[in-house]
Design an enzyme around this catalytic site. Structure first.
Site, PDB file in Angstrom:
ATOM      1  N   HIS A  22       0.832  -1.214   0.000  1.00 21.67           N
ATOM      2  CA  HIS A  22       0.000   0.000   0.000  1.00 21.67           C
ATOM      3  C   HIS A  22       0.861   1.257   0.000  1.00 21.67           C
ATOM      4  O   HIS A  22       1.561   1.541   0.964  1.00 21.67           O
ATOM      5  CB  HIS A  22      -0.929  -0.008   1.214  1.00 21.67           C
ATOM      6  CG  HIS A  22      -1.963   1.076   1.189  1.00 21.67           C
ATOM      7  ND1 HIS A  22      -3.006   1.092   0.285  1.00 21.67           N
ATOM      8  CD2 HIS A  22      -2.122   2.188   1.942  1.00 21.67           C
ATOM      9  CE1 HIS A  22      -3.762   2.154   0.498  1.00 21.67           C
ATOM     10  NE2 HIS A  22      -3.240   2.842   1.495  1.00 21.67           N
ATOM     11  N   HIS A  41       0.963   5.545  -1.377  1.00 24.87           N
ATOM     12  CA  HIS A  41       0.557   6.760  -2.109  1.00 24.87           C
ATOM     13  C   HIS A  41       1.874   7.492  -2.304  1.00 24.87           C
ATOM     14  O   HIS A  41       2.311   8.260  -1.438  1.00 24.87           O
ATOM     15  CB  HIS A  41      -0.397   7.640  -1.301  1.00 24.87           C
ATOM     16  CG  HIS A  41      -1.546   6.893  -0.678  1.00 24.87           C
ATOM     17  ND1 HIS A  41      -2.537   6.308  -1.439  1.00 24.87           N
ATOM     18  CD2 HIS A  41      -1.855   6.626   0.614  1.00 24.87           C
ATOM     19  CE1 HIS A  41      -3.411   5.727  -0.622  1.00 24.87           C
ATOM     20  NE2 HIS A  41      -3.017   5.899   0.620  1.00 24.87           N
ATOM     21  N   HIS A  64     -11.694   3.887  -3.250  1.00 31.94           N
ATOM     22  CA  HIS A  64     -10.828   4.477  -2.211  1.00 31.94           C
ATOM     23  C   HIS A  64     -11.213   4.074  -0.799  1.00 31.94           C
ATOM     24  O   HIS A  64     -10.372   3.686   0.014  1.00 31.94           O
ATOM     25  CB  HIS A  64     -10.827   6.010  -2.322  1.00 31.94           C
ATOM     26  CG  HIS A  64      -9.957   6.684  -1.297  1.00 31.94           C
ATOM     27  ND1 HIS A  64     -10.402   6.994  -0.028  1.00 31.94           N
ATOM     28  CD2 HIS A  64      -8.665   7.067  -1.334  1.00 31.94           C
ATOM     29  CE1 HIS A  64      -9.420   7.552   0.660  1.00 31.94           C
ATOM     30  NE2 HIS A  64      -8.353   7.612  -0.107  1.00 31.94           N
ATOM     31  N   ARG A  98     -16.264   5.926   2.134  1.00 30.61           N
ATOM     32  CA  ARG A  98     -16.598   7.347   2.085  1.00 30.61           C
ATOM     33  C   ARG A  98     -16.653   7.871   0.651  1.00 30.61           C
ATOM     34  O   ARG A  98     -17.237   8.901   0.384  1.00 30.61           O
ATOM     35  CB  ARG A  98     -15.529   8.164   2.826  1.00 30.61           C
ATOM     36  CG  ARG A  98     -15.482   7.954   4.306  1.00 30.61           C
ATOM     37  CD  ARG A  98     -14.377   8.801   4.937  1.00 30.61           C
ATOM     38  NE  ARG A  98     -13.114   8.098   5.052  1.00 30.61           N
ATOM     39  CZ  ARG A  98     -11.977   8.499   4.516  1.00 30.61           C
ATOM     40  NH1 ARG A  98     -11.907   9.609   3.802  1.00 30.61           N
ATOM     41  NH2 ARG A  98     -10.867   7.800   4.689  1.00 30.61           N
ATOM     42  N   HIS A 120      -9.545   1.222   1.434  1.00 31.98           N
ATOM     43  CA  HIS A 120      -9.303   1.678   2.816  1.00 31.98           C
ATOM     44  C   HIS A 120     -10.570   1.398   3.620  1.00 31.98           C
ATOM     45  O   HIS A 120     -11.667   1.728   3.165  1.00 31.98           O
ATOM     46  CB  HIS A 120      -9.123   3.195   2.888  1.00 31.98           C
ATOM     47  CG  HIS A 120      -7.862   3.745   2.306  1.00 31.98           C
ATOM     48  ND1 HIS A 120      -7.846   4.576   1.219  1.00 31.98           N
ATOM     49  CD2 HIS A 120      -6.568   3.636   2.696  1.00 31.98           C
ATOM     50  CE1 HIS A 120      -6.599   4.964   0.962  1.00 31.98           C
ATOM     51  NE2 HIS A 120      -5.804   4.401   1.840  1.00 31.98           N
ATOM     52  N   GLU A 124     -10.390   2.837   9.301  1.00 30.38           N
ATOM     53  CA  GLU A 124      -9.084   3.308   9.772  1.00 30.38           C
ATOM     54  C   GLU A 124      -9.226   4.182  11.015  1.00 30.38           C
ATOM     55  O   GLU A 124      -8.418   4.107  11.923  1.00 30.38           O
ATOM     56  CB  GLU A 124      -8.397   4.094   8.642  1.00 30.38           C
ATOM     57  CG  GLU A 124      -7.023   4.639   9.020  1.00 30.38           C
ATOM     58  CD  GLU A 124      -6.381   5.449   7.904  1.00 30.38           C
ATOM     59  OE1 GLU A 124      -7.068   5.737   6.899  1.00 30.38           O
ATOM     60  OE2 GLU A 124      -5.191   5.801   8.046  1.00 30.38           O
ATOM     61  N   HIS A 136      -5.834  -1.139   6.313  1.00 25.33           N
ATOM     62  CA  HIS A 136      -5.944  -0.746   7.735  1.00 25.33           C
ATOM     63  C   HIS A 136      -6.842  -1.715   8.513  1.00 25.33           C
ATOM     64  O   HIS A 136      -6.378  -2.406   9.382  1.00 25.33           O
ATOM     65  CB  HIS A 136      -6.413   0.709   7.934  1.00 25.33           C
ATOM     66  CG  HIS A 136      -5.606   1.704   7.176  1.00 25.33           C
ATOM     67  ND1 HIS A 136      -4.249   1.828   7.357  1.00 25.33           N
ATOM     68  CD2 HIS A 136      -5.937   2.607   6.213  1.00 25.33           C
ATOM     69  CE1 HIS A 136      -3.784   2.775   6.547  1.00 25.33           C
ATOM     70  NE2 HIS A 136      -4.774   3.264   5.845  1.00 25.33           N
ATOM     71  N   ASP A 188       2.093   3.187   3.040  1.00 25.69           N
ATOM     72  CA  ASP A 188       1.018   4.177   2.981  1.00 25.69           C
ATOM     73  C   ASP A 188       1.487   5.626   2.847  1.00 25.69           C
ATOM     74  O   ASP A 188       1.808   6.072   1.751  1.00 25.69           O
ATOM     75  CB  ASP A 188       0.127   3.985   4.215  1.00 25.69           C
ATOM     76  CG  ASP A 188      -1.200   4.726   4.107  1.00 25.69           C
ATOM     77  OD1 ASP A 188      -1.412   5.407   3.088  1.00 25.69           O
ATOM     78  OD2 ASP A 188      -2.033   4.623   5.019  1.00 25.69           O
TER      79      ASP A 188
END
Ligand code: NGQ
Ligand code: ZN
Length: 448
Positions: free
Chosen positions: A56, A58, A203, A206, A228, A231, A265, A316
Site C-alpha cells: 500500500h 501513495h 478508495h 466514504r 481503505h 481506519e 488498515h 502508505d
C-alpha cells in the site's frame, strides 16, 4: 539460464545451506537446489530471504514526510493531517509524481521491498480537469517503477464522493474524481506487462456508493480489489450513522469479499468482524508505522492471526521506509495493548521469522504477484542480508530474522535482486544518485 548462489537461504521448508537458484531470462525461478556446489562466479551473498511486497503506497506523500508534525490550534488528528496533505498536493505536477515515486522506490528496494501496490488517486490537474492523457499520472508512476526496477501492481483509485451516502467531492478531491465510465477508461489506458499487475481500488466507503462499488467489482472479477476501511473511529461512527452498520460489517454483507480483496488498515473491527473478514479470505493490508503516525488505532491482530487471517504490510503515507520497522511496529502495537510479548508468533516459533513470512506471503497474495518465496515457478526476488552488520554478526537461522526485525533496519539489507536483476548492491540502489538529483529539483519546486 542465470544463477545465484547463497551460503544460506530461507526456503519454504526452512533454512537451507549452499543454495543454488536458477532463473530464466524473464526472471522466473526454474530451479532451487540446497547443498549445491558453488558456481565459478562464487557466492552472491551469505543470507538470502525472499523479497517482500509493499502492498500500500501513495507515492507522492513521501515528499511531505515530516511536514505534518506541527501541532495546530485544535486537537490534531488524521483529519487535520489530511488538510495538510491536500494543501501539499496543490503544487504536484506529473514530473514531480515521477521523481518522488522514483526516489521512494529506490528507498523501498534498499529496504528489501521488491514490489509495490500503488494506490494511485491523484489523477487530474489541480482544478479537476483531466490531463490530455487521462492516465498521465499513472504512466508517471509506471515510468518510476521501470526506472528503479521495482515490481508494480497498479491500483488506480475510484474516488467519486466526499463522504458516506454519496456526498459530493470538494476542493482538492476534484483531482481524484471520475465517474465509473471515465474511471474504467482511465484504467484501460494503464497497460501492464511481465510480472506487473493491475487491480481496482475503490478508495473507501466514504468515496463510493453501493451502486458504484458494485459496478466496479462486477466489472473487474479476479483482480486485486483494495479499499481503505475502518481506519479511524470517526469513520466508523459516520458509517453507523449512515447505515446502522460498522464499515467491515457493511462491506462483508454488501460485497462478495474473498481472497481478491485487500482491506487496508481494517483497524477498528470487533472480534466478530475480524473473524468474518479472515474467514472470507480477505487480506488485511496493514501500514503499522503510518497507523501510529496518524493515530489510527491498533489492529485486532492476535484474533485475526488465530483465525487464520492473511496479512501484509504497506508504508502508505511513507513517513518511514523500513520493512523491519513496519513489522516491529505491528508486533509492538500488539504487545502494548496486551502487555505481553511475542504476540504474532505460534508457540515455540521465532517472532521475527513469523512476521516476515506472514508479510511475504500476504503481500504477494494482495498484489497477486507470484513472489514471496524462493521456489521454482516464482519470480526471482531475493534479498541478501549483511551477516557482518553488528546486529547480525555471529547469528544464524531464525536469529538473523529476529535480529534484523527487532534490532536492525534497512542497513541490514545488502543486496537485492528483482526478477533476477541486481538492483541494490552493497546497500546502494544502482540509480540512487540520479533519483536523488531529480527528487531534489522536485522538492525545490514543491516547497518554494
Ligand atoms: C489517502 N490516507 O488516501 O491518502 C488517505 C487520506 C482520505 C489514509 N487513509 C485521504 N491514511 O482518506 O480521503
Ligand atoms: Zn492509504
Amino acid at each position: 539460464m542465470s544463477k545465484l548462489f547463497f551460503n544460506n537461504a530461507l526456503l519454504p521448508g526452512g533454512w537451507a545451506r549452499d543454495v543454488l537458484i536458477e532463473y530464466d531470462p524473464e526472471g522466473w525461478i526454474t530451479g532451487v537446489a540446497a547443498d549445491a556446489a558453488m558456481p565459478e562466479a562464487g557466492s552472491s551473498g551469505h543470507v538470502a530471504v525472499p523479497g517482500v511486497a509493499n502492498l500500500h503506497s501513495h507515492a507522492f506523500q513521501r515528499a511531505m514526510a515530516g511536514l505534518g508534525e506541527w501541532r495546530g490550534n485544535n486537537d490534531d488528528s488524521f483529519w487535520s493531517w489530511r488538510e495538510v496533505m491536500y494543501r501539499f498536493l496543490g503544487r504536484l505536477r506529473p514530473q514531480d509524481t515521477e521523481a518522488i515515486a522514483a526516489q521512494l522506490y529506490v528507498e523501498m528496494l534498499e529496504a528489501g521491498f521488491t514490489a509495490v501496490g500503488e494506490f494511485h488517486y491523484v489523477h487530474h490537474q489541480p482544478d479537476g480537469q483531466p490531463y490530455d492523457n487521462l492516465a498521465e499520472m499513472a504512466h508517471r508512476i509506471q515510468a518510476a517503477a521501470a526506472e528503479t526496477g521495482i515490481g508494480l501492481t497498479m491500483l488506480p483509485v475510484f474516488y467519486a464522493n466526499g463522504g458516506f451516502g454519496g456526498q459530493p467531492v470538494g476542493g482538492a478531491q476534484k483531482r481524484f474524481s471520475n465517474d465509473v465510465e471515465r474511471y474504467l477508461k482511465l484504467r484501460q489506458t494503464i497497460v501492464v506487462s511481465g510480472r506487473d499487475g493491475l487491480g481496482i481500488a475503490p478508495h473507501s466507503l466514504r468515496a463510493v456508493t453501493l451502486e458504484t462499488l458494485s459496478q466496479l467489482t462486477s466489472n473487474t472479477p479476479s483482480t486485486p480489489i483494495h479499499i481503505h476501511i475502518a481506519e479511524q473511529s470517526k469513520e466508523v461512527e459516520d458509517c453507523i450513522s449512515w447505515s446502522s452498520q460498522r464499515p467491515v460489517e457493511w462491506l462483508l454483507e454488501h460485497q462478495p469479499v474473498d481472497q481478491n480483496w485487500c482491506l487496508i488498515h481494517a483497524t477498528h473491527m470487533t472480534d466478530a468482524e475480524t473473524q468474518a473478514a479472515a474467514a472470507a479470505g480477505a487480506i488485511a493490508g496493514l501500514c503499522p508505522i503510518t497507523e501510529a503516525n496518524l493515530g489510527d488505532g491498533t489492529f485486532n491482530g492476535v484474533v485475526f492471526d488465530k483465525t487464520g487471517g492473511q496479512w501484509g504490510v504497506g508504508s502508505d503515507s511513507h513517513i518511514r521506509i523500513d520493512l523491519a520497522e513496519e513489522l516491529r511496529a505491528l508486533e509492538y502495537s500488539q504487545r502494548l495493548r496486551d502487555l505481553g510479548r511475542n504476540r504474532l508468533a505460534a508457540n515455540g516459533a521465532a517472532n521475527g521469522r513469523s512476521l516476515f513470512q506472514a508479510a511475504a506471503k500476504g503481500g504477494a497474495s494482495a498484489l497477486q504477484q507470484n513472489m514471496g518465496a524462493i521456489e521454482p515457478g516464482r519470480i526471482c526476488d531475493v534479498v541478501s542480508l549483511d551477516h557482518q552488520h553488528p546486529v547480525l554478526i555471529g547469528k544464524s537461522g531464525d536469529d538473523w530474522l529476529n535480529s534484523w526485525i527487532f534490532a536492525g533496519d534497512s542497513r541490514c539489507v545488502r543486496d537485492v535482486w528483482v526478477s533476477g536483476s541486481h538492483v541494490v548492491a552493497d546497500g546502494h540502489h544502482r540509480s540512487r544518485s540520479a533519483a536523488r538529483t531529480a527528487f531534489a529539483k522536485t522538492m525545490e519546486h514543491l516547497l518554494d
